[in-house]
Motif scaffolding. Structure first.
Motif, PDB file in Angstrom:
ATOM      1  N   PRO A   1       0.802  -1.233   0.000  1.00  0.00           N
ATOM      2  CA  PRO A   1       0.000   0.000   0.000  1.00  0.00           C
ATOM      3  C   PRO A   1       0.831   1.278   0.000  1.00  0.00           C
ATOM      4  O   PRO A   1       0.456   2.262  -0.641  1.00  0.00           O
ATOM      5  CB  PRO A   1      -0.832  -0.114   1.285  1.00  0.00           C
ATOM      6  N   GLN A   2       1.999   1.238   0.686  1.00  0.00           N
ATOM      7  CA  GLN A   2       2.834   2.446   0.732  1.00  0.00           C
ATOM      8  C   GLN A   2       3.377   2.782  -0.665  1.00  0.00           C
ATOM      9  O   GLN A   2       3.313   3.913  -1.123  1.00  0.00           O
ATOM     10  CB  GLN A   2       4.001   2.223   1.720  1.00  0.00           C
ATOM     11  N   GLY A   3       3.902   1.725  -1.350  1.00  0.00           N
ATOM     12  CA  GLY A   3       4.428   1.934  -2.692  1.00  0.00           C
ATOM     13  C   GLY A   3       3.338   2.329  -3.682  1.00  0.00           C
ATOM     14  O   GLY A   3       3.546   3.162  -4.562  1.00  0.00           O
ATOM     15  N   ALA A   4       2.149   1.743  -3.519  1.00  0.00           N
ATOM     16  CA  ALA A   4       1.054   1.985  -4.458  1.00  0.00           C
ATOM     17  C   ALA A   4       0.634   3.455  -4.483  1.00  0.00           C
ATOM     18  O   ALA A   4       0.140   3.954  -5.492  1.00  0.00           O
ATOM     19  CB  ALA A   4      -0.133   1.092  -4.106  1.00  0.00           C
ATOM     20  N   LYS A   5       0.864   4.142  -3.365  1.00  0.00           N
ATOM     21  CA  LYS A   5       0.492   5.562  -3.303  1.00  0.00           C
ATOM     22  C   LYS A   5       1.339   6.417  -4.243  1.00  0.00           C
ATOM     23  O   LYS A   5       0.902   7.478  -4.664  1.00  0.00           O
ATOM     24  CB  LYS A   5       0.704   6.082  -1.874  1.00  0.00           C
ATOM     25  N   VAL A   6       2.576   5.981  -4.503  1.00  0.00           N
ATOM     26  CA  VAL A   6       3.506   6.843  -5.247  1.00  0.00           C
ATOM     27  C   VAL A   6       3.951   6.243  -6.581  1.00  0.00           C
ATOM     28  O   VAL A   6       4.731   6.858  -7.308  1.00  0.00           O
ATOM     29  CB  VAL A   6       4.756   7.180  -4.388  1.00  0.00           C
ATOM     30  N   LYS A   7       3.447   5.054  -6.918  1.00  0.00           N
ATOM     31  CA  LYS A   7       3.921   4.353  -8.125  1.00  0.00           C
ATOM     32  C   LYS A   7       2.933   4.533  -9.271  1.00  0.00           C
ATOM     33  O   LYS A   7       1.755   4.194  -9.137  1.00  0.00           O
ATOM     34  CB  LYS A   7       4.104   2.866  -7.804  1.00  0.00           C
ATOM     35  N   ARG A   8       3.416   5.065 -10.366  1.00  0.00           N
ATOM     36  CA  ARG A   8       2.575   5.206 -11.553  1.00  0.00           C
ATOM     37  C   ARG A   8       3.382   4.771 -12.767  1.00  0.00           C
ATOM     38  O   ARG A   8       4.116   5.567 -13.369  1.00  0.00           O
ATOM     39  CB  ARG A   8       2.104   6.661 -11.716  1.00  0.00           C
ATOM     40  N   ASN A   9       3.321   3.485 -13.073  1.00  0.00           N
ATOM     41  CA  ASN A   9       3.996   2.963 -14.263  1.00  0.00           C
ATOM     42  C   ASN A   9       3.310   1.675 -14.693  1.00  0.00           C
ATOM     43  O   ASN A   9       2.287   1.287 -14.129  1.00  0.00           O
ATOM     44  CB  ASN A   9       5.493   2.763 -13.999  1.00  0.00           C
ATOM     45  N   GLN A  10       3.878   1.048 -15.693  1.00  0.00           N
ATOM     46  CA  GLN A  10       3.329  -0.213 -16.183  1.00  0.00           C
ATOM     47  C   GLN A  10       4.416  -1.275 -16.129  1.00  0.00           C
ATOM     48  O   GLN A  10       5.615  -0.954 -16.205  1.00  0.00           O
ATOM     49  CB  GLN A  10       2.863  -0.039 -17.623  1.00  0.00           C
ATOM     50  N   GLN A  11       3.982  -2.530 -16.018  1.00  0.00           N
ATOM     51  CA  GLN A  11       4.943  -3.634 -15.983  1.00  0.00           C
ATOM     52  C   GLN A  11       4.447  -4.778 -16.852  1.00  0.00           C
ATOM     53  O   GLN A  11       3.232  -4.938 -17.050  1.00  0.00           O
ATOM     54  CB  GLN A  11       5.095  -4.163 -14.553  1.00  0.00           C
ATOM     55  N   LEU A  12       5.395  -5.592 -17.319  1.00  0.00           N
ATOM     56  CA  LEU A  12       4.981  -6.870 -17.902  1.00  0.00           C
ATOM     57  C   LEU A  12       4.480  -7.723 -16.741  1.00  0.00           C
ATOM     58  O   LEU A  12       5.155  -7.820 -15.712  1.00  0.00           O
ATOM     59  CB  LEU A  12       6.162  -7.567 -18.590  1.00  0.00           C
TER      60      LEU A  12
END
Ligand code: NI
Length: 226
Positions: free
Chosen positions: A35-46
């Motif tokens: 949840p902590q990372g999800a607040k600041v992460k905006r990208n795409q991944q395979l």
């Protein structure tokens, strides 16, 4: 220790991987963080389950296995199967610290993240922004490398990726559990290893090189956890 590992992949290998990823389906990068990372992460991944991710990840791991500087610096014991990400359209990843223990869906193997690695797959001129900023006791370091080059840094570092405002930044990233957990110990071993290699390439006294090589291995024996 923040270290630039040049030419992990050839330009031909990079082009092949980029071509294979063009038609791929990407997923939201927030799926693989807490949840902590999800607040600041905006990208795409395979996606982790993607056969293409596994296939390309194997190319990355095989290339690293052939790279002497990477080996000397990382002293890898376990490597998490590499992932691939893409930042575009303002995508970014704010300051965070990577999780301490990682696993991928395709195995039960858990990896303590001692070392974080980013392998750049886009050339710096293809995008604006997208710098990796690593913060340590010496300050903030800005990293943007040629396609095929990698950076390794301690997973304990606060780091971020700045917004990509033009083009796309594609990279592979993964974590390594090192035989030597302590970053400063790894650095000493790398410096000693480098000095021994340089002395071996010169006309230096063989008995002294042998003695230093013994010191290297006995320090590694003292510090290695297997
Ligand atoms: Ni990270």
């Amino acid at each position: 220790m923040l270290l630039h590992i040049p030419e992990v992949l050839s330009k031909e290998q990079v082009a092949g991987m980029r071509g294979a990823m063009e038609a791929a389906e990407w997923s939201d990068g927030r799926q693989t963080v807490g949840p902590q990372g999800a607040k600041v992460k905006r990208n795409q991944q395979l996606p982790d389950a993607s056969p293409l991710r596994r296939e390309l990840g194997e190319i990355v791991v095989a290339a690293l296995a052939r790279h002497p500087l990477y080996h000397a610096a990382a002293l890898p014991m376990r490597t998490l199967s590499p992932r691939f990400n893409r930042y575009e359209g303002g995508g970014e990843y704010g300051f965070h610290i990577d999780g301490a223990v990682m696993a991928t869906g395709d195995s039960d193997v858990q990896v303590r993240s001692d070392i974080s690695c980013t392998l750049f797959l886009s050339e710096p001129e293809e995008y604006d922004g997208g710098e990796l900023i690593v913060s340590d006791t010496y300050g903030e370091h800005e990293v943007k490398l040629p396609a095929g080059d990698a950076i390794v840094y301690p997973s304990s570092s606060l780091h971020k990726v700045t917004p990509v405002t033009r083009g796309a930044r594609i990279a592979s990233f993964f974590w390594v559990q090192s035989l030597v957990r302590d970053d400063s110990a790894r650095r000493l071993l790398l410096e000693l290893d480098t000095a021994i290699r340089n002395l071996s390439a010169s006309a230096a006294d063989q008995a002294s090189i042998l003695q230093l090589t013994g010191v290297y291995h006995n320090l590694l024996r003292r510090w290695a956890e297997t």
